[in-house]
Design an enzyme around this catalytic site. Structure first.
Site, PDB file in Angstrom:
ATOM      1  N   HIS A 131       7.456  -3.861   2.086  1.00  0.00           N
ATOM      2  CA  HIS A 131       8.757  -3.436   2.605  1.00  0.00           C
ATOM      3  C   HIS A 131       9.469  -4.647   3.207  1.00  0.00           C
ATOM      4  CE1 HIS A 131       6.054  -2.880   6.198  1.00  0.00           C
ATOM      5  NE2 HIS A 131       7.040  -3.566   6.746  1.00  0.00           N
TER       6      HIS A 131
HETATM    7  C1  T46 Z   1       4.992  -6.175   9.270  1.00  0.00           C
HETATM    8  C2  T46 Z   1       3.518  -6.077   9.217  1.00  0.00           C
HETATM    9  C3  T46 Z   1       2.829  -7.317   9.718  1.00  0.00           C
HETATM   10  C4  T46 Z   1       4.605   2.569  14.389  1.00  0.00           C
HETATM   11  O1  T46 Z   1       4.558   3.756  14.753  1.00  0.00           O
HETATM   12  N1  T46 Z   1       5.057   1.611  15.252  1.00  0.00           N
HETATM   13  C5  T46 Z   1       5.113   0.284  14.893  1.00  0.00           C
HETATM   14  O2  T46 Z   1       5.512  -0.544  15.724  1.00  0.00           O
HETATM   15  C6  T46 Z   1       4.721  -0.088  13.557  1.00  0.00           C
HETATM   16  C7  T46 Z   1       4.779  -1.536  13.116  1.00  0.00           C
HETATM   17  C8  T46 Z   1       4.290   0.899  12.714  1.00  0.00           C
HETATM   18  N2  T46 Z   1       4.236   2.188  13.114  1.00  0.00           N
HETATM   19  C9  T46 Z   1       3.723   3.214  12.207  1.00  0.00           C
HETATM   20  C10 T46 Z   1       4.528   3.388  10.923  1.00  0.00           C
HETATM   21  C11 T46 Z   1       3.492   3.794   9.901  1.00  0.00           C
HETATM   22  O3  T46 Z   1       3.301   5.185   9.969  1.00  0.00           O
HETATM   23  O4  T46 Z   1       2.412   2.811  11.770  1.00  0.00           O
HETATM   24  C12 T46 Z   1       2.212   3.104  10.408  1.00  0.00           C
HETATM   25  C13 T46 Z   1       1.871   1.833   9.625  1.00  0.00           C
HETATM   26  O5  T46 Z   1       3.034   0.978   9.629  1.00  0.00           O
HETATM   27  P1  T46 Z   1       3.448   0.087   8.369  1.00  0.00           P
HETATM   28  O6  T46 Z   1       3.212   0.855   7.126  1.00  0.00           O
HETATM   29  O7  T46 Z   1       4.827  -0.401   8.626  1.00  0.00           O
HETATM   30  O8  T46 Z   1       2.386  -1.102   8.483  1.00  0.00           O
HETATM   31  P2  T46 Z   1       2.285  -2.457   7.668  1.00  0.00           P
HETATM   32  O9  T46 Z   1       1.008  -3.073   8.052  1.00  0.00           O
HETATM   33  O10 T46 Z   1       2.535  -2.216   6.225  1.00  0.00           O
HETATM   34  O11 T46 Z   1       3.501  -3.349   8.216  1.00  0.00           O
HETATM   35  C14 T46 Z   1       3.595  -3.679   9.593  1.00  0.00           C
HETATM   36  C15 T46 Z   1       5.061  -3.802  10.007  1.00  0.00           C
HETATM   37  O12 T46 Z   1       5.760  -2.594   9.703  1.00  0.00           O
HETATM   38  C16 T46 Z   1       5.749  -4.916   9.261  1.00  0.00           C
HETATM   39  O13 T46 Z   1       7.042  -5.102   9.767  1.00  0.00           O
HETATM   40  O14 T46 Z   1       5.556  -7.250   9.131  1.00  0.00           O
HETATM   41  O15 T46 Z   1       2.959  -4.918   9.867  1.00  0.00           O
END
Ligand code: T46
Length: 132
Positions: free
Chosen positions: A49
């Site tokens: 993303h």
């Molecule tokens: C990035 C990499 C390094 C939250 O509730 N609060 C938060 O602050 C974050 C970051 C995520 N979430 C929830 C949203 C999803 O349901 O946690 C779940 C996993 O998040 P996400 O799919 O966005 O995780 P990654 O590891 O794919 O990405 C994250 C960051 O979103 C992204 O900006 O740079 O970690």
């Protein structure tokens, strides 16, 4: 690319290493949120993303991992394996993370509070957004 590696100067003495992260000193934004990723699986890549406005600094505090950043025109790969190396990730950058070591621990400092509306999770929509 509005993203790059930054050296985070640490203070090392016989007791170990201390690295201080301060807004507008070695982090070019106000930090509104901190999160960390751990228990990562080497065969379970993450990311896929971009964010419309968010800026972040990622630091691999322990172990190693790979970030692939793509601004729609150029793709760069960064291997993070050092707590004194930060990866600044600007807005409108598609990210993918993989090759996590078993002990990998990633700290992320973010310029904004969590907002699902800031995410672009479709690569074609991302490409259109950066081509505007
Ligand atoms: C990035 C990499 C390094 C939250 O509730 N609060 C938060 O602050 C974050 C970051 C995520 N979430 C929830 C949203 C999803 O349901 O946690 C779940 C996993 O998040 P996400 O799919 O966005 O995780 P990654 O590891 O794919 O990405 C994250 C960051 O979103 C992204 O900006 O740079 O970690």
């Amino acid at each position: 690319m509005n993203s790059d590696l930054v050296f985070l100067e640490g203070i090392r003495d016989e007791r170990g290493l201390l690295v201080a992260l301060e807004s507008h000193k070695n982090i070019p934004f106000d930090v509104k949120r901190v999160y960390y990723l751990t228990d990562l699986k080497s065969l379970e890549p993450r990311g896929f993303h971009a964010h419309k406005n968010l800026k972040q600094l990622a630091v691999c505090l322990r172990g190693s991992c790979r970030f692939i950043l793509d601004n729609g025109f150029e793709k760069k790969t960064y291997n993070l394996e050092n707590p004194t190396t930060g990866l600044l990730i600007g807005s409108l950058v598609w990210r993918e993370m993989d090759q996590f070591s078993d002990d990998c621990l990633i700290l992320v400092l973010a310029s904004e509070l969590y907002d699902e509306n800031d995410y672009i999770r479709d690569y074609e929509i991302f490409k259109k957004e950066v081509s505007k």
